[in-house]
Write a protein that holds these residues in place. Structure first.
Motif, PDB file in Angstrom:
ATOM      1  N   GLU A 158      46.787  27.522  41.877  1.00 40.96           N
ATOM      2  CA  GLU A 158      46.238  27.931  40.597  1.00 40.96           C
ATOM      3  C   GLU A 158      46.628  29.396  40.560  1.00 40.96           C
ATOM      4  O   GLU A 158      47.217  30.263  40.706  1.00 40.96           O
ATOM      5  CB  GLU A 158      44.146  28.121  40.597  1.00 40.96           C
ATOM      6  N   ASP A 159      46.844  30.076  39.111  1.00 41.60           N
ATOM      7  CA  ASP A 159      47.098  30.799  37.962  1.00 41.60           C
ATOM      8  C   ASP A 159      45.971  32.034  38.604  1.00 41.60           C
ATOM      9  O   ASP A 159      45.274  31.585  37.270  1.00 41.60           O
ATOM     10  CB  ASP A 159      47.480  30.224  36.904  1.00 41.60           C
ATOM     11  N   PRO A 160      46.215  33.269  39.552  1.00 40.16           N
ATOM     12  CA  PRO A 160      45.642  33.705  39.557  1.00 40.16           C
ATOM     13  C   PRO A 160      45.474  34.955  37.930  1.00 40.16           C
ATOM     14  O   PRO A 160      43.947  35.270  37.304  1.00 40.16           O
ATOM     15  CB  PRO A 160      45.165  34.534  40.350  1.00 40.16           C
ATOM     16  N   ALA A 161      46.087  34.638  37.882  1.00 44.40           N
ATOM     17  CA  ALA A 161      46.549  35.465  36.092  1.00 44.40           C
ATOM     18  C   ALA A 161      45.491  34.919  35.014  1.00 44.40           C
ATOM     19  O   ALA A 161      44.938  35.614  34.445  1.00 44.40           O
ATOM     20  CB  ALA A 161      48.076  35.883  35.821  1.00 44.40           C
ATOM     21  N   ALA A 162      44.606  33.497  34.920  1.00 47.06           N
ATOM     22  CA  ALA A 162      43.901  33.252  34.231  1.00 47.06           C
ATOM     23  C   ALA A 162      43.094  32.786  34.214  1.00 47.06           C
ATOM     24  O   ALA A 162      41.706  32.576  34.042  1.00 47.06           O
ATOM     25  CB  ALA A 162      44.326  31.180  34.673  1.00 47.06           C
ATOM     26  N   VAL A 163      42.782  33.365  36.190  1.00 48.59           N
ATOM     27  CA  VAL A 163      41.334  33.766  36.230  1.00 48.59           C
ATOM     28  C   VAL A 163      40.320  34.567  35.396  1.00 48.59           C
ATOM     29  O   VAL A 163      41.117  36.133  35.413  1.00 48.59           O
ATOM     30  CB  VAL A 163      40.454  34.072  37.725  1.00 48.59           C
ATOM     31  N   GLU A 164      39.382  34.518  34.557  1.00 45.28           N
ATOM     32  CA  GLU A 164      38.380  35.248  33.678  1.00 45.28           C
ATOM     33  C   GLU A 164      37.391  35.547  34.877  1.00 45.28           C
ATOM     34  O   GLU A 164      36.509  34.795  35.449  1.00 45.28           O
ATOM     35  CB  GLU A 164      38.376  34.852  32.487  1.00 45.28           C
ATOM     36  N   GLY A 165      36.297  36.576  34.520  1.00 48.41           N
ATOM     37  CA  GLY A 165      35.004  37.166  34.767  1.00 48.41           C
ATOM     38  C   GLY A 165      35.744  39.026  35.698  1.00 48.41           C
ATOM     39  O   GLY A 165      36.089  39.642  34.772  1.00 48.41           O
ATOM     40  N   GLU A 166      34.256  39.029  36.337  1.00 50.54           N
ATOM     41  CA  GLU A 166      34.978  40.446  36.625  1.00 50.54           C
ATOM     42  C   GLU A 166      35.755  40.870  37.839  1.00 50.54           C
ATOM     43  O   GLU A 166      36.696  40.032  38.323  1.00 50.54           O
ATOM     44  CB  GLU A 166      33.381  40.245  37.704  1.00 50.54           C
ATOM     45  N   GLU A 167      35.903  41.899  38.012  1.00 48.97           N
ATOM     46  CA  GLU A 167      36.918  42.095  38.510  1.00 48.97           C
ATOM     47  C   GLU A 167      37.997  41.685  40.254  1.00 48.97           C
ATOM     48  O   GLU A 167      38.608  41.340  40.739  1.00 48.97           O
ATOM     49  CB  GLU A 167      37.710  43.835  38.780  1.00 48.97           C
ATOM     50  N   LEU A 168      36.490  42.006  41.036  1.00 50.83           N
ATOM     51  CA  LEU A 168      36.593  41.063  42.145  1.00 50.83           C
ATOM     52  C   LEU A 168      36.713  39.678  41.937  1.00 50.83           C
ATOM     53  O   LEU A 168      37.660  39.300  43.015  1.00 50.83           O
ATOM     54  CB  LEU A 168      34.814  41.392  42.814  1.00 50.83           C
ATOM     55  N   THR A 169      36.218  39.078  41.654  1.00 51.73           N
ATOM     56  CA  THR A 169      36.088  37.802  40.993  1.00 51.73           C
ATOM     57  C   THR A 169      37.738  37.764  40.488  1.00 51.73           C
ATOM     58  O   THR A 169      38.513  36.152  41.154  1.00 51.73           O
ATOM     59  CB  THR A 169      35.588  37.018  40.040  1.00 51.73           C
ATOM     60  N   ARG A 170      38.687  38.603  39.809  1.00 54.91           N
ATOM     61  CA  ARG A 170      40.095  38.169  39.519  1.00 54.91           C
ATOM     62  C   ARG A 170      41.180  38.947  40.453  1.00 54.91           C
ATOM     63  O   ARG A 170      41.529  38.221  41.292  1.00 54.91           O
ATOM     64  CB  ARG A 170      40.272  39.292  38.485  1.00 54.91           C
ATOM     65  N   LEU A 171      39.855  39.667  41.508  1.00 57.70           N
ATOM     66  CA  LEU A 171      40.853  39.801  42.557  1.00 57.70           C
ATOM     67  C   LEU A 171      41.178  39.058  43.864  1.00 57.70           C
ATOM     68  O   LEU A 171      41.991  38.847  44.551  1.00 57.70           O
ATOM     69  CB  LEU A 171      39.977  40.591  43.732  1.00 57.70           C
TER      70      LEU A 171
END
Length: 84
Positions: free
Chosen positions: A31-44
């Protein structure tokens, strides 16, 4: 080049360009991590997960017994790694 490995899920099913020297190709989708939205911890955590997946697949790849695998078996192993 001996190997070309795509990792972006969006690349799966796309026509892969012709590479000089006819390297073996495989798709190790993640999965493309750059496409994940949400809080900073979720994206990290999405980036950490993608990194771990790729790192584990590379470890499996470099541990393959290349000298004892013919091209067909090596292709099978490359594809299998992408399924893990």
């Amino acid at each position: 080049m001996d190997f070309v490995i795509t990792v972006c899920d969006k690349a799966k099913g796309e026509m892969c360009r012709v590479w000089p020297g006819q390297p073996m190709t495989a798709h190790w989708g993640s999965e493309d991590p750059a496409a994940v939205e949400g809080e900073e911890l979720t994206r990290l955590n999405a980036f950490r997960t993608a990194f771990r997946e790729i790192e584990n697949r590379i470890k499996i790849f470099v541990a393959l017994p290349f000298a004892s695998l013919d091209r067909l078996k090596l292709q099978h192993e490359l594809d299998r790694i992408g399924e893990t």
